[in-house]
Design a protein around this motif. Sequence first.
Motif, PDB file in Angstrom:
ATOM      1  N   LYS A 248     -50.028 -42.688  10.800  1.00 52.59           N
ATOM      2  CA  LYS A 248     -49.584 -43.018   9.451  1.00 52.59           C
ATOM      3  C   LYS A 248     -48.168 -43.581   9.463  1.00 52.59           C
ATOM      4  N   ARG A 249     -47.320 -43.059  10.343  1.00 50.34           N
ATOM      5  CA  ARG A 249     -45.927 -43.498  10.383  1.00 50.34           C
ATOM      6  C   ARG A 249     -45.606 -44.376  11.576  1.00 50.34           C
ATOM      7  N   GLY A 250     -46.632 -44.853  12.255  1.00 51.12           N
ATOM      8  CA  GLY A 250     -46.401 -45.807  13.330  1.00 51.12           C
ATOM      9  C   GLY A 250     -46.202 -45.167  14.699  1.00 51.12           C
ATOM     10  N   GLN A 251     -46.455 -45.974  15.723  1.00 54.86           N
ATOM     11  CA  GLN A 251     -46.386 -45.514  17.107  1.00 54.86           C
ATOM     12  C   GLN A 251     -45.016 -44.931  17.463  1.00 54.86           C
ATOM     13  N   SER A 252     -43.962 -45.525  16.928  1.00 56.70           N
ATOM     14  CA  SER A 252     -42.633 -45.043  17.351  1.00 56.70           C
ATOM     15  C   SER A 252     -42.382 -43.612  16.897  1.00 56.70           C
ATOM     16  N   SER A 253     -43.113 -43.180  15.869  1.00 55.78           N
ATOM     17  CA  SER A 253     -42.979 -41.784  15.438  1.00 55.78           C
ATOM     18  C   SER A 253     -43.605 -40.834  16.464  1.00 55.78           C
ATOM     19  N   PHE A 254     -44.461 -41.370  17.313  1.00 52.96           N
ATOM     20  CA  PHE A 254     -45.074 -40.604  18.405  1.00 52.96           C
ATOM     21  C   PHE A 254     -44.174 -40.672  19.646  1.00 52.96           C
ATOM     22  N   ALA A 255     -43.794 -41.879  20.019  1.00 56.20           N
ATOM     23  CA  ALA A 255     -43.000 -42.056  21.250  1.00 56.20           C
ATOM     24  C   ALA A 255     -41.691 -41.268  21.188  1.00 56.20           C
ATOM     25  N   ILE A 256     -41.106 -41.201  20.014  1.00 56.94           N
ATOM     26  CA  ILE A 256     -39.806 -40.542  19.888  1.00 56.94           C
ATOM     27  C   ILE A 256     -39.899 -39.059  20.232  1.00 56.94           C
ATOM     28  N   ARG A 257     -41.089 -38.471  20.084  1.00 56.22           N
ATOM     29  CA  ARG A 257     -41.244 -37.066  20.431  1.00 56.22           C
ATOM     30  C   ARG A 257     -41.032 -36.827  21.919  1.00 56.22           C
ATOM     31  N   PHE A 258     -41.555 -37.740  22.721  1.00 58.35           N
ATOM     32  CA  PHE A 258     -41.390 -37.605  24.171  1.00 58.35           C
ATOM     33  C   PHE A 258     -39.896 -37.639  24.521  1.00 58.35           C
ATOM     34  N   PHE A 259     -39.208 -38.605  23.917  1.00 62.36           N
ATOM     35  CA  PHE A 259     -37.792 -38.781  24.224  1.00 62.36           C
ATOM     36  C   PHE A 259     -36.990 -37.562  23.767  1.00 62.36           C
ATOM     37  N   GLN A 260     -37.296 -37.103  22.564  1.00 64.66           N
ATOM     38  CA  GLN A 260     -36.584 -35.938  22.044  1.00 64.66           C
ATOM     39  C   GLN A 260     -36.815 -34.706  22.910  1.00 64.66           C
ATOM     40  N   GLU A 261     -38.056 -34.513  23.322  1.00 66.57           N
ATOM     41  CA  GLU A 261     -38.327 -33.326  24.131  1.00 66.57           C
ATOM     42  C   GLU A 261     -37.623 -33.412  25.484  1.00 66.57           C
ATOM     43  N   ALA A 262     -37.582 -34.610  26.047  1.00 67.45           N
ATOM     44  CA  ALA A 262     -36.853 -34.774  27.316  1.00 67.45           C
ATOM     45  C   ALA A 262     -35.382 -34.420  27.118  1.00 67.45           C
ATOM     46  N   LEU A 263     -34.817 -34.829  26.000  1.00 72.20           N
ATOM     47  CA  LEU A 263     -33.414 -34.503  25.730  1.00 72.20           C
ATOM     48  C   LEU A 263     -33.196 -32.995  25.604  1.00 72.20           C
ATOM     49  N   GLU A 264     -34.179 -32.320  25.067  1.00 70.79           N
ATOM     50  CA  GLU A 264     -34.055 -30.864  24.919  1.00 70.79           C
ATOM     51  C   GLU A 264     -33.814 -30.181  26.262  1.00 70.79           C
ATOM     52  N   SER A 265     -34.315 -30.795  27.312  1.00 70.82           N
ATOM     53  CA  SER A 265     -34.157 -30.191  28.643  1.00 70.82           C
ATOM     54  C   SER A 265     -32.695 -30.186  29.083  1.00 70.82           C
ATOM     55  N   LYS A 266     -31.885 -31.041  28.459  1.00 70.78           N
ATOM     56  CA  LYS A 266     -30.474 -31.229  28.851  1.00 70.78           C
ATOM     57  C   LYS A 266     -30.347 -31.769  30.269  1.00 70.78           C
ATOM     58  N   ARG A 267     -31.436 -32.242  30.820  1.00 69.94           N
ATOM     59  CA  ARG A 267     -31.365 -32.828  32.158  1.00 69.94           C
ATOM     60  C   ARG A 267     -31.649 -34.324  32.131  1.00 69.94           C
ATOM     61  N   LEU A 268     -31.670 -34.909  30.924  1.00 68.16           N
ATOM     62  CA  LEU A 268     -31.963 -36.343  30.818  1.00 68.16           C
ATOM     63  C   LEU A 268     -30.702 -37.135  30.526  1.00 68.16           C
ATOM     64  N   LYS A 269     -30.387 -38.061  31.414  1.00 71.27           N
ATOM     65  CA  LYS A 269     -29.410 -39.102  31.121  1.00 71.27           C
ATOM     66  C   LYS A 269     -30.194 -40.390  30.902  1.00 71.27           C
ATOM     67  N   TYR A 270     -29.640 -41.252  30.090  1.00 75.15           N
ATOM     68  CA  TYR A 270     -30.381 -42.498  29.827  1.00 75.15           C
ATOM     69  C   TYR A 270     -29.413 -43.631  29.563  1.00 75.15           C
ATOM     70  N   ALA A 271     -29.876 -44.824  29.823  1.00 81.47           N
ATOM     71  CA  ALA A 271     -29.093 -46.020  29.503  1.00 81.47           C
ATOM     72  C   ALA A 271     -30.051 -47.123  29.068  1.00 81.47           C
ATOM     73  N   PHE A 272     -29.934 -47.528  27.809  1.00 81.47           N
ATOM     74  CA  PHE A 272     -30.691 -48.684  27.326  1.00 81.47           C
ATOM     75  C   PHE A 272     -29.900 -49.954  27.613  1.00 81.47           C
ATOM     76  N   ASN A 273     -30.494 -51.099  27.321  1.00 77.65           N
ATOM     77  CA  ASN A 273     -29.859 -52.393  27.622  1.00 77.65           C
ATOM     78  C   ASN A 273     -29.417 -52.452  29.078  1.00 77.65           C
ATOM     79  N   SER A 274     -30.242 -51.907  29.930  1.00 77.21           N
ATOM     80  CA  SER A 274     -29.883 -51.807  31.346  1.00 77.21           C
ATOM     81  C   SER A 274     -31.011 -52.299  32.237  1.00 77.21           C
ATOM     82  N   PRO A 275     -31.313 -53.594  32.169  1.00 74.37           N
ATOM     83  CA  PRO A 275     -32.383 -54.096  33.025  1.00 74.37           C
ATOM     84  C   PRO A 275     -32.005 -53.985  34.497  1.00 74.37           C
ATOM     85  N   VAL A 276     -33.001 -53.635  35.279  1.00 74.69           N
ATOM     86  CA  VAL A 276     -32.781 -53.413  36.712  1.00 74.69           C
ATOM     87  C   VAL A 276     -33.056 -54.709  37.469  1.00 74.69           C
ATOM     88  N   SER A 277     -32.237 -54.982  38.439  1.00 77.32           N
ATOM     89  CA  SER A 277     -32.454 -56.197  39.238  1.00 77.32           C
ATOM     90  C   SER A 277     -32.833 -55.890  40.683  1.00 77.32           C
TER      91      SER A 277
END
Lengths: 500, 500
Positions: A248-277
């Motif tokens: 009902k609220r779109g796919q991103s409302s689902f995907a964000i749960r994964f990201f949020q739960e990973a953050l809860e672990s306090k073991r997730l670092k992340y960097a967007f706008n960071s394409p790998v070469s």
Amino acid sequence: MTSRDGYNWTPSEGLQTGVPTIGKILPESNVSSNEKPYDVIVIGAGYCGLTAARNASLEGLQVLLLEGRDRIGGRSWSSNIQGYPFEMGGTWVHWGQSNTWREIMRYELHDQVEKSFNFEKGVKHFELNTPNGVTTMSHEQEDELLASALNKFTNIDGVYGRNTIPLPHDTFRTLGSADLDNISAKDRLNDIASILSPQERAVLEASILLASGGTLETTSFHEFMHWWAMCGYTYQGWLDMLITWKFKRGQSSFAIRFFQEALESKRLKYAFNSPVSHVRDNGKQVEVTTRDARKFQAAKVISAMPLNVLDRVTFDPPLSSGKQSALKIKHVNQTVKVHAELSNKDLRSWTGITYPHNELNYAIGDGTTPAGNTHIVCFGGQQNHIDPEVDISRTKRAVQSLFSAENYSNSHPAPAVERLVFHNWSKDEFAGGAWFFSPPGLLSNHLNDMRATHGNVVFANSDWALGWRSFIDGAIEEGERAALIVRRDLLGAKFDAPRL
Amino acid sequence: MTSRDGYNWTPSEGLQTGVPTIGKILPESNVSSNEKPYDVIVIGAGYCGLTAARNASLEGLQVLLLEGRDRIGGRSWSSNIQGYPFEMGGTWVHWGQSNTWREIMRYELHDQVEKSFNFEKGVKHFELNTPNGVTTMSHEQEDELLASALNKFTNIDGVYGRNTIPLPHDTFRTLGSADLDNISAKDRLNDIASILSPQERAVLEASILLASGGTLETTSFHEFMHWWAMCGYTYQGWLDMLITWKFKRGQSSFAIRFFQEALESKRLKYAFNSPVSHVRDNGKQVEVTTRDARKFQAAKVISAMPLNVLDRVTFDPPLSSGKQSALKIKHVNQTVKVHAELSNKDLRSWTGITYPHNELNYAIGDGTTPAGNTHIVCFGGQQNHIDPEVDISRTKRAVQSLFSAENYSNSHPAPAVERLVFHNWSKDEFAGGAWFFSPPGLLSNHLNDMRATHGNVVFANSDWALGWRSFIDGAIEEGERAALIVRRDLLGAKFDAPRL
């Protein structure tokens, strides 16, 4: 928050690049300047990378998630525009999709899905528009026509593929199954040409291309049969599992749960706008370099990038020749998906196929916008391929051509296009196309190559999942596989095993 | 390793109590004398408790797993006897079962499943034995008969329940759905009695009782429709998902993976032969007492015990009145499952229903033993209920009565019973019956009560799962739910959330 991805066009505002999404993450990074080497670096924040990063971080590993885009979700994300969700890529889910549904239950979202179809109001018909003319029929007749055509196409063994692909997750289990990968959808169509009516042939070809996004010649018949088997070998299952239930609220409302739960672990670092070469594995540690020359180290890397863009990253040592062959072949899906908001308020129950002469071949009524307009979702592909943003007038014409003039008059005017929303997956440097669909030969020759681990680098992507390959489900399947491999390699089985 | 559970009878050795299984764990405990309070105590090591203990321990919690039996698996476990697996309880799996299949993929066991049915050799027929006589028919005719009967039974809305239960995980979503829980299978049979042939009625009643293990009067029509909806609303789905794919090496080869992975975390303590008698929650900590008066403390408890035996444990503070009502009502499944090894080597492709006069009503050829004998699996239930170990001659007769005399002669003698293997679930103090099946009213009134958390005690069991309730799949669904609730309560969301 507005992502730079996606396009939104309205008559008053013209074409806007970038659309709003809760999938855009700010701040774009939580990495400090002096991080120690990570346990694992996950490259790509689509469902596969999100699953891998979440599982690994929850299970005790220090994780860095690198993403080229400014948002999560990869080839599945949604934009809420004025309170209404538009699905830019992967959309539909079903409880027959084991990994996706498990996650939906995990996040208690099972009451947050609704049906795309609603055949209860207004124009309740299916328009079939071919060079032979226009036929308007009921949805019951549409189902009958499609079921008949698909049954003929898939009935390779008298039981619609059941004997040939009895267990689709082990798809080449039978001798006859790999043979199906030597031929294209076109070959199979030629074999059964004499038993197909012209209408059956038209809707069948449009359905095949809706699945593959390629051409009939570049569509593996085996891969189509694999989808069919996953759907339970029936047209009803095909409908139910491929194109019925959405968030009902779109796919991103689902995907964000994964990201949020990973953050809860306090073991997730992340960097967007960071394409790998570049990814360099010295056998003990892997160094990942971004295009802007930042370097990160980890014991393991999970590459969650899609097949069609993997050759934009250099690997040292070089990838196996099998993997390189697969990277060169690529998958064939160049689907064009365009959402249109139409002035006509009565098209919620409309569906149509205009084939093969239109740039958009297949469309369904998908919702009613807050303004009361009809939202339809339209699909094109490799055949008559367009880049929708390049010529909006042409894109609008393709939408309008789905509605045949003879069904409309001065008193019932053809619908006007009030909004277009889309993502150009073909020009997307991090996707190189839409969902995976294989040409003949790719999977029977290279499925195991694509899945193979390369030193300390685990390759995970829906493109080489065993079950719902190409789907969100396959992405989660692969993310889970990768996280498990890495955790076991790192934490090992160094425990006092009881006698079992 | 031999568990004290289960029975094995052969003509030469007579009745033996206890059968070998890799599900028996030795040493029976790894708990030291002076353990600190745990983060969570999981009571019950069936699939639900195993999943909860695995997830919680992998995700950083210190876990104690308490189990009354000497083995893992609860109501699903297998015994390997002379290299051949016998499934004592829950058996079949399918990729339409999202949680189960996800785990199968996680442990890369998807190529370790095989079909129960094999209709290729020997006696390839279906025997239907009713008081009206014996009919022998082909398996195609069997399918036609069963499909016709089931379609009539389930077609409550012209589309076989699709409109009434469109999304079975949200089973009471529509107004009409809860009404189905007010009537029994018997009520529904009476409604459609005029359109059922006698043969249809016989196979339908036998099929209903095969699902519920109760009587027609105690079987909720809604719960049957819920199963049907989960199977995709078709007879083919019913077959595929309920009774087709099993593990080549038995269920315990699957369950052991959960236990092993939990051990890998090094955060799992466990104690078998430790039935729990008392659970006391002081609001800050929970104390769990075993029957032999050992006491353990934890911040949280996950009770993974089945509905029918929950009233054997006392809870302080007392359970809610809603939960107590459900515990009093109980579920109705008293299935009797008996494996028989038959001297006749040609029955691999045989199936039969002998109803309603036999103690075992339903049976299928399920394998060929190393001795070349046929293995059939037979089902009875509340109707003509037997305790198979009490009178082996009677149990043998019930097996033999599945084969009607008129199909056999001196040259083709009726099969002799060479072995019986079974578990008496009705007398099992840790199960109180087989898989969950609800009487009318239980779920529409008490599903939420059964699922509700009670202070620091989370109640998890397949008996109140939302999807494949009663199945291994529902157990995993519930174990995952419970572990997530506990982890989030304990570790909280105390992280620096980015702006999403």
